[in-house]
Write an enzyme that holds these catalytic residues in place. Structure first.
Site, PDB file in Angstrom:
ATOM      1  N   ARG A  58       5.444  35.704 -44.640  1.00 34.33           N
ATOM      2  CA  ARG A  58       4.839  35.779 -44.307  1.00 34.33           C
ATOM      3  C   ARG A  58       6.163  34.204 -43.627  1.00 34.33           C
ATOM      4  O   ARG A  58       5.863  33.659 -42.461  1.00 34.33           O
ATOM      5  CB  ARG A  58       3.436  34.628 -44.633  1.00 34.33           C
ATOM      6  CG  ARG A  58       2.329  34.721 -44.577  1.00 34.33           C
ATOM      7  CD  ARG A  58       1.452  35.019 -44.963  1.00 34.33           C
ATOM      8  NE  ARG A  58       2.628  34.743 -46.902  1.00 34.33           N
ATOM      9  CZ  ARG A  58       2.092  36.376 -47.370  1.00 34.33           C
ATOM     10  NH1 ARG A  58       0.779  37.315 -46.638  1.00 34.33           N
ATOM     11  NH2 ARG A  58       2.559  37.113 -48.404  1.00 34.33           N
ATOM     12  N   THR A  59       6.832  33.066 -44.742  1.00 36.47           N
ATOM     13  CA  THR A  59       7.400  32.397 -43.786  1.00 36.47           C
ATOM     14  C   THR A  59       8.847  32.823 -43.868  1.00 36.47           C
ATOM     15  O   THR A  59       9.408  32.325 -42.610  1.00 36.47           O
ATOM     16  CB  THR A  59       7.969  31.258 -45.439  1.00 36.47           C
ATOM     17  OG1 THR A  59       6.604  30.537 -46.080  1.00 36.47           O
ATOM     18  CG2 THR A  59       8.644  30.390 -45.585  1.00 36.47           C
ATOM     19  N   LYS A  88      28.338  35.374 -57.267  1.00 33.46           N
ATOM     20  CA  LYS A  88      30.034  34.733 -57.899  1.00 33.46           C
ATOM     21  C   LYS A  88      30.093  33.902 -58.307  1.00 33.46           C
ATOM     22  O   LYS A  88      30.676  32.932 -58.329  1.00 33.46           O
ATOM     23  CB  LYS A  88      30.919  35.134 -56.148  1.00 33.46           C
ATOM     24  CG  LYS A  88      30.827  36.306 -56.129  1.00 33.46           C
ATOM     25  CD  LYS A  88      32.112  36.531 -54.899  1.00 33.46           C
ATOM     26  CE  LYS A  88      31.515  37.198 -53.135  1.00 33.46           C
ATOM     27  NZ  LYS A  88      31.951  37.218 -52.533  1.00 33.46           N
ATOM     28  N   ARG A 109      14.679  28.725 -49.467  1.00 36.76           N
ATOM     29  CA  ARG A 109      14.009  28.539 -49.894  1.00 36.76           C
ATOM     30  C   ARG A 109      14.415  28.715 -51.806  1.00 36.76           C
ATOM     31  O   ARG A 109      15.081  29.316 -51.204  1.00 36.76           O
ATOM     32  CB  ARG A 109      12.324  29.832 -50.126  1.00 36.76           C
ATOM     33  CG  ARG A 109      11.993  30.363 -50.788  1.00 36.76           C
ATOM     34  CD  ARG A 109      10.605  31.343 -51.158  1.00 36.76           C
ATOM     35  NE  ARG A 109       9.560  30.856 -50.103  1.00 36.76           N
ATOM     36  CZ  ARG A 109       8.706  31.163 -49.916  1.00 36.76           C
ATOM     37  NH1 ARG A 109       8.340  32.498 -50.153  1.00 36.76           N
ATOM     38  NH2 ARG A 109       7.369  30.674 -49.019  1.00 36.76           N
ATOM     39  N   HIS A 137       5.556  22.979 -50.790  1.00 40.56           N
ATOM     40  CA  HIS A 137       6.143  23.612 -49.288  1.00 40.56           C
ATOM     41  C   HIS A 137       5.922  22.616 -48.404  1.00 40.56           C
ATOM     42  O   HIS A 137       4.653  22.971 -47.515  1.00 40.56           O
ATOM     43  CB  HIS A 137       5.119  25.540 -49.668  1.00 40.56           C
ATOM     44  CG  HIS A 137       5.523  26.027 -49.110  1.00 40.56           C
ATOM     45  ND1 HIS A 137       6.363  26.357 -47.693  1.00 40.56           N
ATOM     46  CD2 HIS A 137       5.490  27.767 -48.599  1.00 40.56           C
ATOM     47  CE1 HIS A 137       6.029  27.503 -47.587  1.00 40.56           C
ATOM     48  NE2 HIS A 137       5.353  28.622 -48.158  1.00 40.56           N
TER      49      HIS A 137
HETATM   50  N1   CP Z   1       2.445  30.951 -47.981  1.00 35.21           N
HETATM   51  C1   CP Z   1       3.400  31.876 -48.512  1.00 35.21           C
HETATM   52  O1   CP Z   1       4.493  30.477 -48.672  1.00 35.21           O
HETATM   53  O2   CP Z   1       4.449  32.813 -48.382  1.00 35.21           O
HETATM   54  P1   CP Z   1       5.393  33.955 -47.949  1.00 35.21           P
HETATM   55  O3   CP Z   1       5.529  33.850 -49.658  1.00 35.21           O
HETATM   56  O4   CP Z   1       4.726  35.773 -47.924  1.00 35.21           O
HETATM   57  O5   CP Z   1       6.512  32.992 -47.416  1.00 35.21           O
END
Ligand code: CP
Length: 313
Positions: A58-59, A88, A109, A137
């Site tokens: 999603r993100t 590396k 991320r 998040h």
């Molecule tokens: N909700 C969410 O962060 O989903 P993803 O891990 O698929 O990005």
């Protein structure tokens, strides 16, 4: 369209957003929703780099789609630990400095809770935290709150059940911090013993005189609340798989217990789900998790537009 809505350079955690910001930000998100296909000039010639050290659907997809709808190009590395020079031995800081040279925004991320702070401390371009370990998040919290706002036309005086892995779920932390900004919200934390809500969160709620209870009686909570926010047990953060097995499958929403929810309540989940929401409830009008995920596109368009305007000055 709302302009110059905040002085933020980076998006690191949800505590950075105040009520005034959120009000304007949701106006901008509404605009993006309505004019999704008419804003491609906004980020023309900009480059958005997506640096993902952990898996995402999603993100990652919604940020990429948001960037493209705004006219930006995207550079992407999935599994950055394997497919970038991190393999590396390059540090996060060096990677960020290098990617700075090719990018106008970095969406990050990473498994470490302090990764976005570290990245922002060496970055000249905006860092957007797209999930940092078990910590935060923040863009998920904005889309969660936007979904709540769209359904109730308010963000205060709500009863919210947060269910599942409250010890490791980063979306939980970010959403609770955000909802705690508004008067009259009350939390019901429903978790297996080894997934209880973090002390840092309950201390924050205590300090701000916000009501909450911890319970394992999901069915009694379902009758009372406006929002049920389910979360997955975060297997990847368990060192001991027996502990994971103990927590998994305890709290589930299915056809039998969704009947207990109020008629105007909503069922949310940041997704992905494993077994905590049975697919048989997807067609229930209270199930909002696919709408919630779709809202991520417009919220992330608004984030990129906001940061672009702020960093023009
Ligand atoms: N909700 C969410 O962060 O989903 P993803 O891990 O698929 O990005």
């Amino acid at each position: 369209m709302a302009k110059n809505i905040s002085p933020y350079k980076h998006v690191i955690n949800s505590q950075q957003f105040d009520e005034k910001f959120i009000k304007k930000f949701f106006e901008l998100t509404d605009y993006m929703k309505k004019h999704e296909n008419e804003v491609e000039g906004e980020l023309k010639h900009k480059i958005v780099s997506l640096l993902f050290y952990q898996p995402s659907t999603r993100t990652r997809f919604s940020f990429e789609a948001a960037a493209k709808l705004l006219g930006a190009c995207t550079l992407m590395t999935e599994s950055a630990e394997l497919f970038s020079s991190v393999s590396k031995g390059e540090s996060l800081e060096d990677t960020i400095k290098i990617v700075n040279g090719y990018s106008d925004f970095i969406v990050l991320r990473h498994k470490e809770n302090d990764s976005s702070d570290r990245a922002a401390s060496v970055s000249k371009v905006p860092i957007i935290n797209a999930g940092s370990g078990t910590g935060q998040h923040p863009t998920q919290a904005l889309l969660d709150l936007y979904t709540i706002y769209n359904n109730f036309k308010r963000t205060r005086n709500l009863k919210i059940a947060v269910v599942g892995d409250l010890a490791r779920g980063r979306t939980v932390n970010s959403l609770v911090y955000l909802l705690s900004r508004y008067d009259g919200n009350e939390f019901y934390f429903v978790a297996p013993e080894n997934c209880r809500i973090k002390e840092g969160i309950t201390e924050h709620l205590d300090e701000n005189h916000i009501r909450y209870i911890e319970t394992t009686d999901l069915n009694s909570v379902l009758k009372k609340v406006d929002v049920v926010y389910m979360t997955r047990i975060q297997k990847e953060y368990f060192d001991d798989l027996e502990e994971y097995q103990k927590a998994k499958g305890i709290f589930v929403i299915n056809k039998a217990n969704i009947k207990l929810m109020k008629k105007d309540a909503i069922l949310m989940h940041p997704l992905p789900r494993v077994d905590e929401i049975a697919p048989e409830v997807d067609s229930d009008p209270r199930a909002k998790y696919f709408e919630q995920a779709r809202n991520g596109l417009n919220v992330r368009m608004a984030i990129l537009k906001m940061l672009n305007d702020n960093n023009k000055k």
